[in-house]
Write an enzyme that holds these catalytic residues in place. Structure first.
Site, short mmCIF file in Angstrom:
data_model
loop_
_atom_site.label_atom_id
_atom_site.label_comp_id
_atom_site.label_asym_id
_atom_site.label_seq_id
_atom_site.Cartn_x
_atom_site.Cartn_y
_atom_site.Cartn_z
N ASP A 22 7.45 -2.58 -4.55
CA ASP A 22 8.28 -3.60 -5.19
C ASP A 22 7.98 -4.96 -4.58
OD1 ASP A 22 10.75 -4.59 -6.70
OD2 ASP A 22 11.21 -5.13 -4.61
N TYR A 27 9.18 -13.62 -2.73
CA TYR A 27 8.75 -13.12 -1.44
C TYR A 27 7.46 -13.83 -1.00
CZ TYR A 27 11.91 -9.37 -2.93
OH TYR A 27 12.99 -8.67 -3.40
N LYS A 51 9.63 -9.32 -10.37
CA LYS A 51 10.87 -9.92 -10.83
C LYS A 51 10.64 -11.25 -11.53
CE LYS A 51 13.05 -7.56 -6.97
NZ LYS A 51 11.85 -7.29 -6.16
N LEU A 208 22.62 -1.01 10.42
CA LEU A 208 22.50 0.44 10.39
C LEU A 208 21.21 0.91 11.07
CD1 LEU A 208 23.86 1.75 6.97
CD2 LEU A 208 24.86 2.00 9.25
N ALA A 209 20.39 0.00 11.52
CA ALA A 209 19.22 0.38 12.31
C ALA A 209 19.56 0.37 13.79
CB ALA A 209 18.06 -0.57 12.03
#
Length: 317
Positions: A22, A27, A51, A208-209
């Site tokens: 993706d 980016y 996108k 969450l890492a």
């Protein structure tokens, strides 16, 4: 990131079996698409999503969203292009054509409306100003396989589903081990309409890492409440001998509407680590304890058995 390093990451991902990539004009302001095209274009089995909504131009100044509060660039890139937000028919067509050129391909498997909420563009704007019509035409022509949107919220994608004929949505950060706000309305709607979901942001920007002081959530420093919840989840992981990242990575794939999970890495070692995390066996008792502690939505689907095997891509789109 140096070009050579970017290409090594991409080719390593390909060599270990990953096939879905993706990207977006946003980016690296075009450089991410260029890297992908240079490294992987023409390989059989390559699945690509990009996108629309941000057209890149060399003749305009930086958009305010490209800058931090003190006016310095938010991203370090060698690109000389700047962003113009354009969700019109012509803007979507130009963005699509530019992406094909940078990616060195003649079609895309998925084309997604990118973050219209960032600049206050509504679903009605996109439906009425021709952006949706452009996507629908590209799909009908076969140069795009599936259309949808990529966002960091679920409410606007739910509105898209009700207003048009969409195939897939990229949902970042809103269906994770930390939060399942999309579970009660959006994901059931996707199931009912046969819409597939790609999950991004499984580590919620990092908390969450590694849930420690200074960790980030939703691109900003995590609040004490968010950090405390992440640490409580990590404590359950520790009791079961499970890496937190393994649980975070595997959890979203258990939902029947989820077709794939996106993860990124700056080094080839990150790719190897993610694949190893996918192979970690997580017992049912772990998920049961999270629910009993109120740390996971009671109705959230979880991997059915210890050592369940996940496909890297479920071909439902």
């Amino acid at each position: 990131m140096p070009d050579e390093q970017a290409h090594t990451v991409l080719t390593t991902a390909w060599d270990v079996g990953l096939r879905y990539f993706d990207t977006a004009p946003w980016y690296g302001f075009g450089s991410a698409e260029e890297h992908l095209g240079q490294a992987l274009a023409g390989r059989p089995g390559l699945i690509l999503s990009s996108k629309v909504g941000r057209v890149l131009r060399a003749d305009i100044p930086p958009h305010p969203t490209q800058l931090t509060a003190d006016g310095t660039p938010g991203f370090h890139t060698s690109s000389g292009l700047n962003v113009e937000y354009d969700y019109s028919y012509d803007g979507v067509m130009r963005s699509f054509e530019d992406s094909l050129r940078r990616l060195r391909v003649d079609r895309l498997d998925m084309l997604l409306i990118h973050d219209p909420d960032v600049v206050g563009v509504t679903v009605s704007d996109i439906m009425m100003r021709g952006g949706y019509r452009a996507l629908d035409e590209l799909r009908a022509q076969g140069v795009v396989g599936a259309i949808g949107a990529g966002m960091n919220q679920w409410e606007m994608p739910a509105e898209f589903i009700r207003e048009g004929d969409f195939d897939v949505f990229l949902l970042a950060g809103r269906y994770t081990l930390l939060e399942q706000t999309s579970l009660e309305e959006f994901l059931p709607l996707c199931e009912a309409r046969g819409v597939s979901i790609v999950i991004g942001g499984v580590y919620n920007s990092g908390v969450l890492a590694e849930p420690r002081a200074g960790a980030r959530y939703n691109y900003s420093p995590a609040s004490s409440e968010v950090l405390s919840r992440a640490q409580a989840i990590a404590a359950v992981c520790t009791r079961h001998g499970i890496p937190l990242k393994a649980a975070a990575l595997q959890f979203p794939l258990a939902h029947p509407a989820v077709a794939s999970v996106l993860v990124a890495g700056r080094e080839p070692a990150h790719i190897s680590e993610n694949l190893q995390l996918m192979d970690v066996e997580i017992p049912p008792a772990f998920w049961a304890e999270l629910k009993a502690e109120g740390l996971l939505h009671a109705d959230a689907p979880v991997p059915a058995s210890c050592g369940e095997t996940f496909e890297l891509w479920k071909p439902t789109i």
